[in-house]
Design a protein around this motif. Structure first.
Motif, short mmCIF file in Angstrom:
data_model
loop_
_atom_site.label_atom_id
_atom_site.label_comp_id
_atom_site.label_asym_id
_atom_site.label_seq_id
_atom_site.Cartn_x
_atom_site.Cartn_y
_atom_site.Cartn_z
N LEU A 37 30.35 46.82 35.93
CA LEU A 37 30.85 45.49 35.56
C LEU A 37 30.51 45.16 34.11
CD1 LEU A 37 32.11 42.76 36.40
CD2 LEU A 37 29.81 42.03 37.05
N SER A 38 29.32 45.52 33.67
CA SER A 38 28.91 45.19 32.30
C SER A 38 29.75 45.91 31.25
CB SER A 38 27.43 45.52 32.09
OG SER A 38 27.22 46.92 32.04
N THR A 39 30.30 47.07 31.59
CA THR A 39 31.08 47.84 30.61
C THR A 39 32.39 47.16 30.26
OG1 THR A 39 32.17 49.19 32.32
CG2 THR A 39 30.09 50.02 31.42
N TYR A 40 32.98 46.43 31.22
CA TYR A 40 34.24 45.76 30.89
C TYR A 40 34.10 44.24 30.79
CZ TYR A 40 35.08 44.48 35.84
OH TYR A 40 34.99 43.95 37.11
N GLY A 261 43.42 33.62 36.66
CA GLY A 261 43.05 34.79 35.87
C GLY A 261 42.80 34.45 34.41
N PRO A 262 42.79 35.47 33.54
CA PRO A 262 42.52 35.25 32.12
C PRO A 262 43.52 34.31 31.46
CG PRO A 262 42.41 37.60 32.66
CD PRO A 262 42.97 36.90 33.86
N GLY A 263 44.73 34.21 32.03
CA GLY A 263 45.74 33.35 31.43
C GLY A 263 45.34 31.90 31.35
N LEU A 264 44.54 31.43 32.30
CA LEU A 264 44.12 30.03 32.29
C LEU A 264 43.24 29.75 31.08
CD1 LEU A 264 43.97 27.27 33.65
CD2 LEU A 264 42.02 28.11 34.97
N VAL A 265 42.30 30.64 30.79
CA VAL A 265 41.33 30.42 29.72
C VAL A 265 41.89 30.80 28.36
CG1 VAL A 265 39.06 31.10 28.84
CG2 VAL A 265 39.39 30.70 31.28
N PHE A 266 42.69 31.86 28.29
CA PHE A 266 43.13 32.39 27.00
C PHE A 266 44.59 32.10 26.68
CE2 PHE A 266 39.51 35.10 28.17
CZ PHE A 266 38.71 34.91 27.05
N VAL A 267 45.31 31.43 27.57
CA VAL A 267 46.70 31.06 27.28
C VAL A 267 46.90 29.56 27.45
CG1 VAL A 267 49.12 31.35 27.95
CG2 VAL A 267 47.58 33.34 27.93
N VAL A 268 46.64 29.05 28.67
CA VAL A 268 46.92 27.64 28.96
C VAL A 268 45.97 26.73 28.18
CG1 VAL A 268 47.00 25.88 30.74
CG2 VAL A 268 47.88 28.17 31.22
N GLN A 352 42.41 45.27 34.00
CA GLN A 352 42.84 44.71 35.27
C GLN A 352 42.56 45.68 36.42
OE1 GLN A 352 43.85 41.66 35.37
NE2 GLN A 352 44.48 41.44 37.50
N LEU A 353 42.76 46.97 36.19
CA LEU A 353 42.49 47.98 37.21
C LEU A 353 41.00 48.02 37.55
CD1 LEU A 353 44.04 50.30 38.76
CD2 LEU A 353 43.12 51.84 37.01
N MET A 354 40.16 48.04 36.51
CA MET A 354 38.72 48.04 36.73
C MET A 354 38.27 46.79 37.47
SD MET A 354 36.93 50.67 35.29
CE MET A 354 35.40 50.01 34.66
N ASP A 355 38.77 45.65 37.07
CA ASP A 355 38.34 44.39 37.66
C ASP A 355 38.73 44.32 39.13
OD1 ASP A 355 37.16 41.73 37.34
OD2 ASP A 355 39.19 41.00 37.68
N HIS A 356 39.93 44.78 39.45
CA HIS A 356 40.41 44.72 40.83
C HIS A 356 39.57 45.58 41.75
CE1 HIS A 356 43.37 44.22 44.07
NE2 HIS A 356 43.23 45.51 44.30
N TYR A 357 39.27 46.79 41.32
CA TYR A 357 38.58 47.73 42.21
C TYR A 357 37.06 47.63 42.12
CZ TYR A 357 42.96 49.89 43.51
OH TYR A 357 44.21 50.11 44.02
N TYR A 422 45.08 44.01 52.15
CA TYR A 422 44.93 44.72 50.87
C TYR A 422 46.26 44.82 50.13
CZ TYR A 422 44.72 48.60 47.61
OH TYR A 422 44.83 49.37 46.49
N THR A 423 46.23 44.52 48.85
CA THR A 423 47.39 44.71 47.98
C THR A 423 46.95 45.51 46.76
OG1 THR A 423 46.94 42.58 46.87
CG2 THR A 423 48.54 42.58 48.68
N PRO A 424 47.76 46.45 46.32
CA PRO A 424 47.38 47.25 45.14
C PRO A 424 47.23 46.37 43.91
CG PRO A 424 49.23 48.25 46.33
CD PRO A 424 49.05 46.87 46.88
N ALA A 425 46.52 46.88 42.94
CA ALA A 425 46.33 46.14 41.69
C ALA A 425 47.66 45.99 40.97
CB ALA A 425 45.33 46.88 40.80
N HIS A 426 47.80 44.89 40.25
CA HIS A 426 48.99 44.66 39.42
C HIS A 426 48.61 43.74 38.28
CE1 HIS A 426 49.68 40.49 40.82
NE2 HIS A 426 49.14 40.92 41.95
N TYR A 427 49.41 43.77 37.24
CA TYR A 427 49.21 42.84 36.12
C TYR A 427 50.52 42.14 35.86
CZ TYR A 427 48.20 40.93 31.52
OH TYR A 427 48.04 40.07 30.46
N GLY A 428 50.61 40.89 36.26
CA GLY A 428 51.88 40.18 36.19
C GLY A 428 52.89 40.87 37.09
#
Length: 505
Positions: A37-40, A261-268, A352-357, A422-428
């Motif tokens: 977790l610390s690496t990403y 997700g990140p969109g709330l903090v870094f987009v909205v 996103q892949l790292m975070d999901h798994y 379970y749902t596979p990882a996705h980004y948007g």
């Protein structure tokens, strides 16, 4: 609140259940997942730094479509909402300026050098805050943990005076009763508690290793749980009051602006900040607050690996590195190197892949085995007796029922629901190829695999038939009823490993 409080207590008993320390099984798994977790996680800090450095201009760079990174025909200088093909200028700043993202994980692209520099800077900050050990970390946390509350309250006071803030707050606090019957809602809520409190990670265990044997674990667990819930609710009011304001000025429903997700903090929220009065003040303060919040978590994650190495291999490592500061430096350098793929142009897909798994799949499995190890294998009666030895009184019936029944069943339900739904990882709208999914499961197994390996090692270390070995492996080597020298038996005379199973406030 109740189950989360008891789960935070259970997380604190983990080191005790690892009868030989964190050399095998769940103990090693918590160390591994915290380090992964610390690496990403520090990549998020590099994003916050990037936004922070870009917040000091006369105008904020994510407010205009007249920049080289904008796709002019697809850009809206306002917020278009979720029902149009147009992208906001803040979304394009995030995608094309910050991330410079490619079309998918198959196309890594080159390194985003500005993000690379921010990643180096964030690791330098982490190192200089923790290189002197827990004493220096404790002093830094006095500021990084308290300062964000001043900013949150300041933002809340400012936001509630904005037009439309009431609509956003009502959207936040109005329950949708039908959602309570959706299992996924409960799974997501549990995952949020796990991540915000640090349940199933090694952070509480690592920091608690510096407490005294008779530290009041029940009080600390109560403080941690209530503070976590209060902070989450406070942040919700801050965020949704601003979203309501954004919905008002763009004449959109609140649900068309709210995202996750990140969109709330870094987009909205950057878009919200750009429309506020005196945005030159609020924007830098907001991203500095994010940096402080992130550093608190990152300190703890990195400290897990450092504490593990010092406790298990201290003399051998120090003979080679000579000083503990060099051990901390080595771990920070390794973490930085492993984070470099996240700051390439395809890095967001790796992230996103790292975070999901890691933060979803691995965490739920690990939490289940932690609860089973503490509540059923080590035993509620032993846990209660240890609390009595520490505090002079037996935990009340509420805690014992939670340890014996409610917490294991809760985590088991979450685990089963996570598997079934379970749902596979996705980004948007992007879906990962099969080989990337395989890599994701490999990332999960990096931490999970230590649990069966630890069990096999424990069984193999005993003599007799398979049934006899299993029985011996399931019985604690600490005879609490007969042995009064518990602190000595647990090697608690060492200040750096004192009360490994107590909680940290």
């Amino acid at each position: 609140m109740g189950p989360s409080l008891d789960l935070s207590l259970i997380s604190s008993w983990l080191m005790l259940c690892a009868k030989q320390g964190p050399k095998a099984g769940v103990g090693v798994a918590t160390v591994v997942i915290s380090f992964v977790l610390s690496t990403y996680y520090n990549v998020l800090m590099s994003w916050a730094l990037y936004y922070f450095f870009h917040s000091f201009g006369a105008t904020l760079p994510w407010t205009s479509c007249n920049n080289t990174w904008n796709a002019v025909g697809n850009c809206s200088s306002g917020f278009p909402g979720n029902t149009t093909h147009l992208q906001s200028a803040s979304q394009q700043f995030f995608d094309h300026r910050l991330l410079q993202k490619t079309s998918g994980i198959e196309e890594a692209g080159g390194i985003c050098w500005e993000l690379f520099g921010c990643l180096i800077f964030s690791w330098v900050i982490v190192y200089f805050c923790i290189f002197k050990g827990i004493k220096s970390t404790g002093k830094v946390v006095y500021f990084t943990a308290v300062f964000p509350y001043f900013i949150l309250f300041a933002l809340l006071i400012n936001n509630v005076q904005l037009p439309g803030a009431k609509d956003g707050i009502l959207y936040f606090v109005t329950p949708v009763w039908g959602k309570l019957f959706e299992v996924q809602v409960w799974v997501n809520a549990a995952a949020q508690v796990f991540n915000s409190i640090g349940i199933a990670f090694g952070t509480m265990i690592s920091m608690a290793s510096y407490n005294k044997f008779n530290n009041n674990i029940l009080r600390d667990a109560l403080i941690v749980s209530f503070t976590n819930s209060f902070t989450s609710i406070l942040a919700g009011f801050v965020i949704f009051s601003a979203i309501g304001y954004m919905a008002h000025i763009h004449n959109l429903p609140v649900e068309n602006i709210a995202t996750d997700g990140p969109g709330l903090v870094f987009v909205v929220y950057p878009e919200v900040l750009s429309t506020m009065p005196v945005f030159q003040l609020w924007a830098p303060l907001f991203f500095f607050m994010l940096l402080c919040l992130g550093l608190d978590s990152q300190f703890a994650n990195v400290e897990v690996g450092i504490t593990f190495i010092k406790d298990e291999f201290g003399p051998q490592v120090l003979r080679f590195l000579k000083r503990e500061e060099l051990l901390t430096l080595a771990i920070c350098i390794i973490g930085f190197i492993m984070g470099v793929p996240h700051v390439t142009k395809g890095g967001i897909y790796v992230f996103q892949l790292m975070d999901h798994y890691t933060a979803v799949v691995s965490l739920v499995f690990l939490a289940f085995f932690e609860v089973v190890a503490v509540c059923w294998i080590f035993g509620t009666s032993r846990v209660s007796l240890m609390v009595k030895r520490m505090l002079g009184k037996t935990p009340n019936i509420y805690f014992r029922v939670c340890w014996m029944l409610l917490c294991p069943l809760l985590v088991l339900c979450i685990l089963i629901s996570s598997i079934v739904q379970y749902t596979p990882a996705h980004y948007g709208e992007y879906t990962y190829p099969g080989w990337a999914e395989g890599v994701g499961w490999g990332i999960s197994m990096v931490s999970i695999v230590w649990i069966p390996l630890g069990a096999i090692q424990e069984v193999y270390s005993h003599k007799g038939s398979l049934l006899q070995r299993l029985k011996k492996a399931m019985i604690s080597t600490i005879d609490l009823d007969a042995d009064e020298s518990l602190p000595e038996k647990l090697n608690l005379d060492n200040p750096a490993s004192e009360a490994l199973f107590t909680s940290v406030a």
